[in-house]
Design a protein around this motif. Sequence first.
Motif, short mmCIF file in Angstrom:
data_model
loop_
_atom_site.label_atom_id
_atom_site.label_comp_id
_atom_site.label_asym_id
_atom_site.label_seq_id
_atom_site.Cartn_x
_atom_site.Cartn_y
_atom_site.Cartn_z
N VAL A 1 57.07 91.37 68.80
CA VAL A 1 57.20 90.95 70.19
C VAL A 1 58.61 90.41 70.37
N ARG A 2 59.30 90.87 71.42
CA ARG A 2 60.65 90.41 71.72
C ARG A 2 60.66 89.80 73.11
N THR A 3 61.46 88.78 73.31
CA THR A 3 61.55 88.14 74.62
C THR A 3 63.01 87.96 74.99
N ILE A 4 63.27 88.04 76.31
CA ILE A 4 64.58 87.70 76.83
C ILE A 4 64.39 87.12 78.22
N SER A 5 65.09 86.03 78.51
CA SER A 5 64.94 85.34 79.78
C SER A 5 66.06 85.71 80.74
N SER A 6 65.92 85.25 81.98
CA SER A 6 66.90 85.55 83.02
C SER A 6 67.93 84.42 83.08
N CYS A 7 69.02 84.59 82.34
CA CYS A 7 70.13 83.65 82.42
C CYS A 7 71.40 84.37 82.03
N ASP A 8 72.55 83.78 82.33
CA ASP A 8 73.82 84.47 82.16
C ASP A 8 74.14 84.79 80.70
N ALA A 9 73.68 83.97 79.78
CA ALA A 9 74.04 84.17 78.38
C ALA A 9 72.84 84.42 77.49
N CYS A 10 71.70 84.74 78.05
CA CYS A 10 70.49 84.94 77.25
C CYS A 10 70.61 86.19 76.38
N ASP A 11 69.92 86.14 75.26
CA ASP A 11 69.84 87.30 74.37
C ASP A 11 68.40 87.39 73.85
N TRP A 12 68.16 88.44 73.10
CA TRP A 12 66.81 88.71 72.61
C TRP A 12 66.40 87.71 71.53
#
Length: 546
Positions: free
Chosen positions: A137-148
């Motif tokens: 399971v991989r997650t990534i959020s909504s922000c300018d510098a977010c990563d997996w």
Amino acid sequence: MKFPAILLPLLLFFLCFWRSESQTPFLDGGGAWEVLQQSIGISAMHMQLMPNDKVVMFDRTDFGSSNISLPSGQCRTDPHQEALTHDCSAHSVEYTIATNSIRPLTIQTDTWCSSGSLDRNGQLIQTGGFRDGDRVVRTISSCDACDWTEYPENLAVRRWYATDLILPDGRIIIVGGRRQYNYEFYPQQNPNLFELGFLRETSDQDENNLYPFLHLLPDGTLFIFTNTRAVLFDYNGNRVLRELPAIPGGEPRNYPSSGSSVLLPLTLTGEAGQETDPEILLCGGAPFGSFDKAVQGEFLEASSTCGRIRPMDPQAQWAMETMPMGRVMGDMLLLPNGEVLIINGAGNGTAGWEFGRNPVKTPVIYSPSLPLGQRFQVLNPSSTPRLYHSTATVIPDGRVLVGGSNPHTLYQFYNQEFPTDLSLEAFLPPYLSMQHLTRRPRIVSSYTQPLSYAQPTEVMYFLADPLPMGEITVRLLAPSFTTHSFGMNQRLLTLKVAGEVVQLSLFTYRVTVLAPPNPNIAPPGYYMMFVVHSGVPSAGVWVQMQ
């Protein structure tokens, strides 16, 4: 032509505003194409619009070296990879719509033929893949510098060609995959693996039950379609409630035959804004045996049929229609004006390595409310073939992002009939043409707080039309996770208008609508809100249902 004095400066202002939202004005009613990036570094096999107006795209880690480096000098080492055991290239990127720019992202496990869904907070939950990625399971959020962030061994079983869908309670159901006749939930529960015999029943030698079509119905049950058959399913009770008639013609619609499907727009009527008569549309696919024939070098004609069904009708039957051309591997997208765009794909063959021929470069619009025989409109073609592993998604300004196409086991840029494609295009539907300039609204409301179910919501909008006599509707569009010809989770709701449209000033109006009545109609999460005037949508603004 002379304009009234008051309208000329307004028209100039609106032209500047319109250009800022849709980039390239055009006059032709058949839509327009623009190349956004000649290369984003990867082939966009998977695509998800995020609530911060960025689009996350990725392909797979075992293609070989992409054309964009991993951030911060990182590398990935995997001795089991056949293409490249030490890889310092990125296989995921983030596209920023406003600046037309690309940022590499870090994925370390193989995402080939995986699935995903936004959760209630706008975070992308991405599941499965191949080899070292099949239980991740991989997650990534909504922000300018977010990563997996990656969580190995987080799925109950390997998920390869599965489908994800957000549920009314905010959980995500993960259904099927290659040789997986079961489903599970994210977040995990105990137990977290449930058999689904219908998937085993609909699997044939070509496994035409992969990436099953899932749609959440207004009564909280699931419509599940695989191969040629469909059921209504109670996921809480783990039981098939009813099997629907098989689609006429006997042509498979799921991978690798790869037609596509949408839940047609839900119009929320009645005192509580309730929808009781949903309708499903399936289009395209390939005849039985197409995969085996393609292996032998024979590429059968793709299906040109569509089927519509009202699954909650006790006497539900399929109504069949014929598209202007056959299409396999086409993407179906709900547009904010209530139409369906059918884009990408091939006229012959099937999904799979080297198995598609005769690219279908012309999009088609399907208008569900028009009479039978008048629903299809053929639009202007792209110059770029989009075959196996192509994707598309609607973005807030009303354009459609289109990318991908890699019908090869590795990146192949030269000496190929259909080379690997790293470009990113935008298709501008007809509603963005210059002739609709003054008819396009602009939402001026700001939504910093979540919407509450069944509660009235005021929407203020600007409209330059001096004689705004057309119908006004307000719609919510849930963005899709698009891969392999299916837009998971996309959903379009026409909200109930409560009262009359109020004119606040010369060109500013207010309309009150009822938010969706419950999470069965609109699962919690982020939606794009559009005001539509005479079939022309505004740019979308983000709202959260919670």
